[in-house]
Write a protein that holds these residues in place. Structure first.
Motif, short mmCIF file in Angstrom:
data_model
loop_
_atom_site.label_atom_id
_atom_site.label_comp_id
_atom_site.label_asym_id
_atom_site.label_seq_id
_atom_site.Cartn_x
_atom_site.Cartn_y
_atom_site.Cartn_z
N LYS A 136 10.30 66.05 26.09
CA LYS A 136 11.63 66.41 26.60
C LYS A 136 11.74 67.92 26.76
O LYS A 136 12.28 68.41 27.74
CB LYS A 136 12.72 65.90 25.66
CG LYS A 136 12.88 64.41 25.65
CD LYS A 136 13.95 63.99 24.66
CE LYS A 136 14.06 62.49 24.56
NZ LYS A 136 14.99 62.07 23.52
N PHE A 137 11.23 68.65 25.77
CA PHE A 137 11.29 70.11 25.82
C PHE A 137 10.50 70.63 27.03
O PHE A 137 10.96 71.51 27.75
CB PHE A 137 10.73 70.70 24.53
CG PHE A 137 10.65 72.20 24.55
CD1 PHE A 137 11.80 72.97 24.41
CD2 PHE A 137 9.44 72.84 24.71
CE1 PHE A 137 11.74 74.35 24.43
CE2 PHE A 137 9.37 74.22 24.73
CZ PHE A 137 10.51 74.97 24.59
N LYS B 49 8.30 61.23 16.78
CA LYS B 49 9.54 61.84 17.28
C LYS B 49 9.26 63.25 17.81
O LYS B 49 9.80 63.64 18.84
CB LYS B 49 10.58 61.89 16.17
CG LYS B 49 11.92 62.36 16.64
CD LYS B 49 12.98 62.25 15.57
CE LYS B 49 14.31 62.68 16.14
NZ LYS B 49 15.39 62.53 15.19
N ALA B 50 8.41 63.98 17.11
CA ALA B 50 8.07 65.33 17.57
C ALA B 50 7.36 65.29 18.91
O ALA B 50 7.62 66.11 19.80
CB ALA B 50 7.19 66.03 16.53
N GLN C 53 2.54 54.82 0.96
CA GLN C 53 2.69 54.13 2.25
C GLN C 53 4.01 54.52 2.92
O GLN C 53 4.04 54.75 4.13
CB GLN C 53 2.62 52.61 2.05
CG GLN C 53 1.23 52.09 1.81
CD GLN C 53 1.22 50.59 1.60
OE1 GLN C 53 2.25 49.95 1.40
NE2 GLN C 53 0.01 50.01 1.61
N GLU C 54 5.08 54.62 2.15
CA GLU C 54 6.37 55.02 2.71
C GLU C 54 6.31 56.46 3.25
O GLU C 54 6.83 56.76 4.32
CB GLU C 54 7.47 54.89 1.66
CG GLU C 54 7.83 53.46 1.33
CD GLU C 54 8.83 53.34 0.19
OE1 GLU C 54 9.33 54.37 -0.29
OE2 GLU C 54 9.10 52.21 -0.22
N ILE C 55 5.65 57.31 2.48
CA ILE C 55 5.51 58.71 2.92
C ILE C 55 4.67 58.77 4.19
O ILE C 55 5.00 59.49 5.14
CB ILE C 55 4.89 59.57 1.79
CG1 ILE C 55 5.89 59.70 0.64
CG2 ILE C 55 4.49 60.94 2.30
CD1 ILE C 55 5.31 60.31 -0.61
N TRP C 56 3.59 57.99 4.25
CA TRP C 56 2.74 57.96 5.43
C TRP C 56 3.51 57.46 6.64
O TRP C 56 3.42 58.05 7.73
CB TRP C 56 1.52 57.07 5.15
CG TRP C 56 0.59 56.94 6.33
CD1 TRP C 56 0.50 55.89 7.18
CD2 TRP C 56 -0.35 57.91 6.78
NE1 TRP C 56 -0.44 56.13 8.14
CE2 TRP C 56 -0.98 57.38 7.91
CE3 TRP C 56 -0.72 59.17 6.34
CZ2 TRP C 56 -1.97 58.05 8.62
CZ3 TRP C 56 -1.71 59.84 7.05
CH2 TRP C 56 -2.32 59.29 8.16
N GLN C 57 4.29 56.42 6.47
CA GLN C 57 5.07 55.87 7.58
C GLN C 57 6.14 56.86 8.05
O GLN C 57 6.38 57.01 9.24
CB GLN C 57 5.70 54.54 7.18
CG GLN C 57 4.68 53.42 7.07
CD GLN C 57 5.30 52.14 6.52
OE1 GLN C 57 6.42 52.14 6.03
NE2 GLN C 57 4.54 51.04 6.61
N ALA C 58 6.76 57.54 7.10
CA ALA C 58 7.76 58.54 7.47
C ALA C 58 7.10 59.69 8.24
O ALA C 58 7.65 60.20 9.22
CB ALA C 58 8.46 59.08 6.22
N GLY C 59 5.92 60.09 7.81
CA GLY C 59 5.18 61.14 8.52
C GLY C 59 4.81 60.72 9.93
O GLY C 59 4.94 61.51 10.87
N LEU C 60 4.37 59.48 10.09
CA LEU C 60 4.04 58.96 11.42
C LEU C 60 5.27 58.92 12.32
O LEU C 60 5.22 59.28 13.50
CB LEU C 60 3.41 57.57 11.34
CG LEU C 60 1.97 57.51 10.84
CD1 LEU C 60 1.52 56.06 10.73
CD2 LEU C 60 1.06 58.27 11.79
#
Length: 121
Positions: A40-41, A33-34, A21-28
């Motif tokens: 912005k780019f 952010k991307a 779940q932590e990995i999934w949330q970090a990926g999201l």
């Protein structure tokens, strides 16, 4: 003993679920952010294109044109240096002639400055 293994398996399964779940949330979060950065780019790239069009419309040369001019200047400078530099043989002969010309007058001056011998009484 079977109960201990089952308890350890449940703890391990819970730990794996939490980690996933932590990995999934970090990926999201990274994906969000991307997407934000992409926006912005894109807007920055659009701004740069507009600025470049405005500059070219008033006659300001682009970076590529300036780089091409620098390259041409370097080529012309090299050609000019090749035309104005004397050949290598003339360079070697000139210093020898200057050295011998400098030594001869100095020897004459030294001979002229010798004091005359005193007359015997």
């Amino acid at each position: 003993m079977a109960k201990k293994l089952k308890k350890n398996d449940d703890q391990l399964a819970d730990a794996v679920r939490m980690s996933s779940q932590e990995i999934w949330q970090a990926g999201l979060a990274a994906f969000a952010k991307a997407q934000d950065e992409e926006g912005k780019f894109f807007s920055m790239q659009l701004f740069e294109e507009r600025v470049l069009r405005a500059l070219s419309s008033i006659g300001v040369p682009s970076r590529q044109e300036v780089d091409a001019l620098h390259l041409r200047i370097d080529q012309l400078s090299a050609q000019l240096a090749a035309l104005t530099d004397p050949p290598a043989t003339a360079k070697k002969a000139a210093p020898k002639a200057e050295k011998s010309a400098l030594k001869k007058p100095a020897a004459k001056k030294a001979a002229a400055k010798k004091p005359a011998a005193k007359k015997a009484k």
